[in-house]
Design an enzyme around this catalytic site. Structure first.
Site, mmCIF file in Angstrom:
data_model
loop_
_atom_site.group_PDB
_atom_site.id
_atom_site.type_symbol
_atom_site.label_atom_id
_atom_site.label_comp_id
_atom_site.label_asym_id
_atom_site.label_seq_id
_atom_site.Cartn_x
_atom_site.Cartn_y
_atom_site.Cartn_z
ATOM 1 N N LEU A 125 0.836 -1.210 0.000
ATOM 2 C CA LEU A 125 0.000 0.000 0.000
ATOM 3 C C LEU A 125 0.869 1.259 0.000
ATOM 4 C CD1 LEU A 125 -2.935 1.203 0.383
ATOM 5 C CD2 LEU A 125 -2.520 1.123 2.844
ATOM 6 N N ASP A 240 -8.450 -2.723 9.401
ATOM 7 C CA ASP A 240 -9.352 -2.887 10.565
ATOM 8 C C ASP A 240 -9.164 -4.258 11.196
ATOM 9 O OD1 ASP A 240 -10.533 -0.409 10.493
ATOM 10 O OD2 ASP A 240 -12.321 -1.053 9.392
ATOM 11 N N GLU A 372 1.261 -0.018 10.113
ATOM 12 C CA GLU A 372 -0.195 -0.223 9.983
ATOM 13 C C GLU A 372 -0.980 0.974 10.530
ATOM 14 O OE1 GLU A 372 -1.879 -4.082 10.232
ATOM 15 O OE2 GLU A 372 0.038 -5.055 9.845
#
Ligand code: COS
Length: 388
Positions: A125, A240, A372
């Site tokens: 990402l 999440d 994260e």
């Protein structure tokens, strides 16, 4: 608390993890850190024990035990070696986009290999100019017949260079912001894929972190994960579910550090008695132990709720679950940093030298406040859930 009573399966798994950690992980932890080498031997052991597929459904070759179990395994390993714990947490981060968003065909093709540990996955990402602002990525994917062609550079990629499959997030409709991002599976031998710089890190030195470069990288059109334009949501829905794994790693580091300090305090004598008898130091330990216990319940609650919602078939977790996930990462990361810093203090010079594990634990703890999503991003997420 009734809610967190472990199942018989979880208790049996934990017993197995504890034995393995004592016999195989703890004796290797110092060396892994010093050499900065990925412990392939431990990865194989974790794979054999089924730890890498704990949260993959049985129909795809996993254990079907859920996220909480994966967190328990990660926590237990992190008590001795945070780098080794990241083998489990990194697997979870790598396979989750496919598990929750992939087509049946892609899941059949790859999930059993991730579950068995035959394949290592990675999550792509972050970019040099898109960290906290993940939606600001510039990697692009353009359709060309039966293929997608990807161009761009991802950075800080855990498992870079050893992963068999990378989940890459790329812009497919520039100008549409986060709604123009899609996700793709890129195999390590895809033409145009190369591994760039290897990072030399402060901590988690036994985990590999690299740039991943795509230069006209061609992949089959069938390797698109989810619908076009749903990639950013998939990345967020993944985080999440995986922030609790980072929280588990952090919690394990904190527990390992406090345990070491407490044992040291019982042995170390100054002014004619063990330093454990000094109330000033006991108060420090009492606070740290309380923080750990509070963080643990937040983590177990977050993971349990995420498990229940995943089981009910939700892709996007509820606002409550998303909030708890960010909260447990925030709390456990901060607790890990505080506990390791104070544990070094409690052991004085012996905490600071490399002969003992505390200085490593303190360096390892730091990353849990960064990856994260930084602790600042967790506050953005929590605030968003409270006020939206
Ligand atoms: N689950 C599913 N979809 C989500 C989601 C979630 N938890 N959060 C957001 N989305 C999707 C939705 O489609 C949302 O649109 P709607 O709110 O209209 O439904 C869309 O994404 C945009 O969401 P948002 O406006 O919150 O996006 P931002 O660009 O403002 O991003 C933060 C917000 C900062 C929270 C996000 O970029 C982030 O988490 N950054 C950190 C990234 C990170 O953790 N990087 C580490 C990489 S792994 S080491």
């Amino acid at each position: 608390m009734e809610q967190f009573a472990l199942t018989d399966d979880q208790k049996a798994i934990l017993d197995a993890v504890r034995r393995l950690v004592k016999e195989k992980v703890e004796p290797r932890a110092k060396e892994i850190d010093e050499k900065g080498e990925y412990p392939f031997d431990l990865k194989e052991l974790f794979a054999e024990m089924g730890f890498l597929g704990a949260d993959i459904p049985e129909e795809y070759g996993g254990q079907g035990q859920g996220l909480l179990t994966s967190c328990l395994i990660t926590e237990e390993i992190a008590k001795a070696c945070a780098s080794s714990a990241l083998i489990v947490a990194g697997q979870e981060l790598g396979f989750t986009p496919l598990k929750i968003g992939g087509s049946e065909e892609l899941k059949q093709k790859f999930l059993p290999k991730f579950a068995s540990g035959e394949f290592i996955p990675a999550f792509g990402l972050t970019e040099p100019n898109a960290g906290s602002d993940a939606g600001g990525m510039s990697t692009k994917a353009v359709r060309d017949g039966d293929h997608w062609v990807l161009n761009g550079t991802k950075c800080f990629i855990t498992n870079g260079g050893i992963a068999d499959v990378y989940t890459i997030f790329a812009k497919t409709t520039p100008g549409e912001g986060v709604k123009g991002i899609s996700a793709f599976l890129v195999e390590k031998d895809a033409p145009g894929l190369s591994i760039g710089k290897h990072e030399n890190k402060m901590g988690i030195r036994g985990s590999l972190t690299t740039d991943v470069i795509m230069n006209d990288c061609r992949i089959p059109a069938a390797h698109q994960v989810g619908e076009l334009g749903t990639g950013f949501g998939l990345a967020m829905a993944t985080l999440d579910r995986t922030r609790p794994c980072v929280a588990a790693q952090a919690l394990g580091i904190a527990e390992g550090a406090l345990d070491f300090a407490v044992n040291y305090m019982k042995e170390r004598k100054q002014f004619g008695k063990p330093i454990a008898t000094f109330q000033g130091l006991q108060f420090m330990v009492a606070e740290l132990a309380t923080e750990i216990e509070a963080a643990k319940y937040l983590l177990y609650k977050a993971a349990s709720i995420a498990d229940a919602e995943s089981k009910a078939g939700r892709l996007r977790l509820s606002s409550e679950a998303g909030k708890l996930s960010a909260m447990c990462k925030l709390k456990c990361g901060d607790v890990a940093m505080r506990v390791t810093t104070d544990a070094v203090q409690l052991c004085g010079g012996y905490g600071y030298i490399k002969e003992y594990p505390l200085e490593r634990m303190m360096r390892d703890a730091k990353i849990t406040q960064i990856y994260e999503g930084t602790q600042q991003v967790q506050r953005v997420v929590i605030g968003g859930h409270i006020f939206r």
